[in-house]
Design an enzyme around this catalytic site. Sequence first.
Site, PDB file in Angstrom:
ATOM      1  N   LYS A   6     -13.343   0.802  -2.621  1.00  0.00           N
ATOM      2  CA  LYS A   6     -14.344   1.078  -1.576  1.00  0.00           C
ATOM      3  C   LYS A   6     -15.514   1.856  -2.175  1.00  0.00           C
ATOM      4  CE  LYS A   6     -11.556   1.153   2.695  1.00  0.00           C
ATOM      5  NZ  LYS A   6     -11.110   1.921   3.861  1.00  0.00           N
ATOM      6  N   GLU A  54       0.832  -1.213   0.000  1.00  0.00           N
ATOM      7  CA  GLU A  54       0.000   0.000   0.000  1.00  0.00           C
ATOM      8  C   GLU A  54       0.862   1.258   0.000  1.00  0.00           C
ATOM      9  OE1 GLU A  54      -3.074   0.344   2.970  1.00  0.00           O
ATOM     10  OE2 GLU A  54      -4.371  -1.045   1.914  1.00  0.00           O
ATOM     11  N   HIS A  95       8.837 -27.004  -0.593  1.00  0.00           N
ATOM     12  CA  HIS A  95       8.237 -28.165  -1.246  1.00  0.00           C
ATOM     13  C   HIS A  95       7.087 -27.754  -2.168  1.00  0.00           C
ATOM     14  CE1 HIS A  95      10.461 -31.067   1.357  1.00  0.00           C
ATOM     15  NE2 HIS A  95      10.572 -29.950   2.063  1.00  0.00           N
TER      16      HIS A  95
HETATM   17  O1  PA5 Z   1      -3.620   1.140   5.807  1.00  0.00           O
HETATM   18  C1  PA5 Z   1      -4.722   1.625   5.595  1.00  0.00           C
HETATM   19  O2  PA5 Z   1      -4.921   2.848   5.687  1.00  0.00           O
HETATM   20  C2  PA5 Z   1      -5.893   0.753   5.212  1.00  0.00           C
HETATM   21  O3  PA5 Z   1      -5.496  -0.579   5.092  1.00  0.00           O
HETATM   22  C3  PA5 Z   1      -6.974   0.848   6.275  1.00  0.00           C
HETATM   23  O4  PA5 Z   1      -6.437   0.525   7.519  1.00  0.00           O
HETATM   24  C4  PA5 Z   1      -8.152  -0.086   5.958  1.00  0.00           C
HETATM   25  O5  PA5 Z   1      -8.672   0.218   4.711  1.00  0.00           O
HETATM   26  C5  PA5 Z   1      -9.243   0.042   7.014  1.00  0.00           C
HETATM   27  O6  PA5 Z   1      -9.708   1.354   7.096  1.00  0.00           O
HETATM   28  P1  PA5 Z   1     -10.467   1.874   8.362  1.00  0.00           P
HETATM   29  O7  PA5 Z   1      -9.560   1.839   9.515  1.00  0.00           O
HETATM   30  O8  PA5 Z   1     -10.888   3.274   8.021  1.00  0.00           O
HETATM   31  O9  PA5 Z   1     -11.670   0.972   8.560  1.00  0.00           O
END
Ligand code: PA5
Length: 429
Positions: free
Chosen positions: A415, A279, A300
């Site tokens: 999303k 990310e 394996h």
């Molecule tokens: O790293 C990030 O920002 C994302 O992976 C969020 O943590 C994830 O989308 C969950 O979002 P939220 O905490 O708003 O529910």
Amino acid sequence: MIELNTEYLVKQIDFESYRAEVEKIHHWIDDKTGEGSDFLGWVNYPDTYDQKEFARIERAAQYIQLHYDVLVVCGIGGSYLGARAAIEALNGLHPDSKVEIIFMGHTTAPSYISQVLKYLKGKRFAINCISKSGTTTETAIAFRLLREMLIEQAGEEASKRAITVTTDKESGALVELAKKYGYERFVLPDDIGGRYSVFSAVGLLPMAAAGINIRDFMRGAKEALDEYDNPDIATNAAYQYAVIRHEMYTKEHKSVELFVSYEPKLVQLAEWWKQLFAESEGKGKSGLLPDAVTFTTDLHSLGQFIQDGSPCLFETVLMVKNPAVDVILPGDEDNLDGLNYLEGKTLSEVTEKAMQGTLMAHSKTGGVPNLVIYLKRLNARSLGYLMYFYMRACAMSAYLNGVNPFNQPGVEIYKKNMFHLLGKPGYEK
Ligand code: PA5
């Protein structure tokens, strides 16, 4: 606490040639002047975190331990991977902690959710719902189902004591819910993104409820902060790791980094690491794909491809030097399995030899570059240190690639599409 072994990288890296670039980026991180600098709250957090909230986290965890058999942690992505990684890494896959930790809110699979709900029937369970935005569909769905069940099972009043939420300080649906029903609230600070949040209540409350010493965890993180708050590429192992990744991507034309460990209990740590790097770095049609394997299991299966398949990858091995427990192999009178040559040897010796044999096979014979990250031992303190090490390395690595390490525009697109397809008001187009 951490040592890098670059002996198996196939070609050695000229760290000095990165000196100026690394120093410049170090100052972006330190002075909060780089792109995405609004989300650099994690950098000094192990030093500056709110002690009062920390004490509240410890008290809430004690309360959970006293009154419940299960804690359901409800979150997804950065709002769950860190806690899960730390709990599994430290407590193992068959833990004997007082409170069982179950994760929900990271999937919409009806099979998983209905199985968890069935499992919780008749059990004394608490819920920690974690969402920075408070709007993430998977988490919100799970929380609604869990709350409903809890209220039905324990009653409205008791459910209020059993629920805690970790979310934004002021805004979002979880804040409103918490205010209305009086749930205890913990804060994910504005300037810390989900994948950099393991040192906040997001990671700490589930960990403490699982019996982990979160003071030690934070102490390790602080030691790493002190160690890596250092612009010198010759001595900063986190930045060296970032530079190695960058060289692999830009000069060796690798497209995949494989996180390798020899511990099944580190599978979730690898999941956390994958999210952190994917990310942070996978943007603008660039970046290494972070993937993970567990050896010797995957020798394996994927081992064949790593050794001999298309040369698209390099490996980063995480090896714990001094395992906390060991197993000695017994002798056997008949020796029908032919294992007596190992009599008296420990399984950590066997694992060490498996690692050496694999490093030689993959790097010397197969030409696959391997970096080894040695961690002295695995405990709450060293894990805090290690996770901070990865976060610091990740920020440097993404900046070296010219991308903002702290946004996730791709995740937001899915999303929004999902909201639209499900008919959420406000997302008609
Ligand atoms: O790293 C990030 O920002 C994302 O992976 C969020 O943590 C994830 O989308 C969950 O979002 P939220 O905490 O708003 O529910």
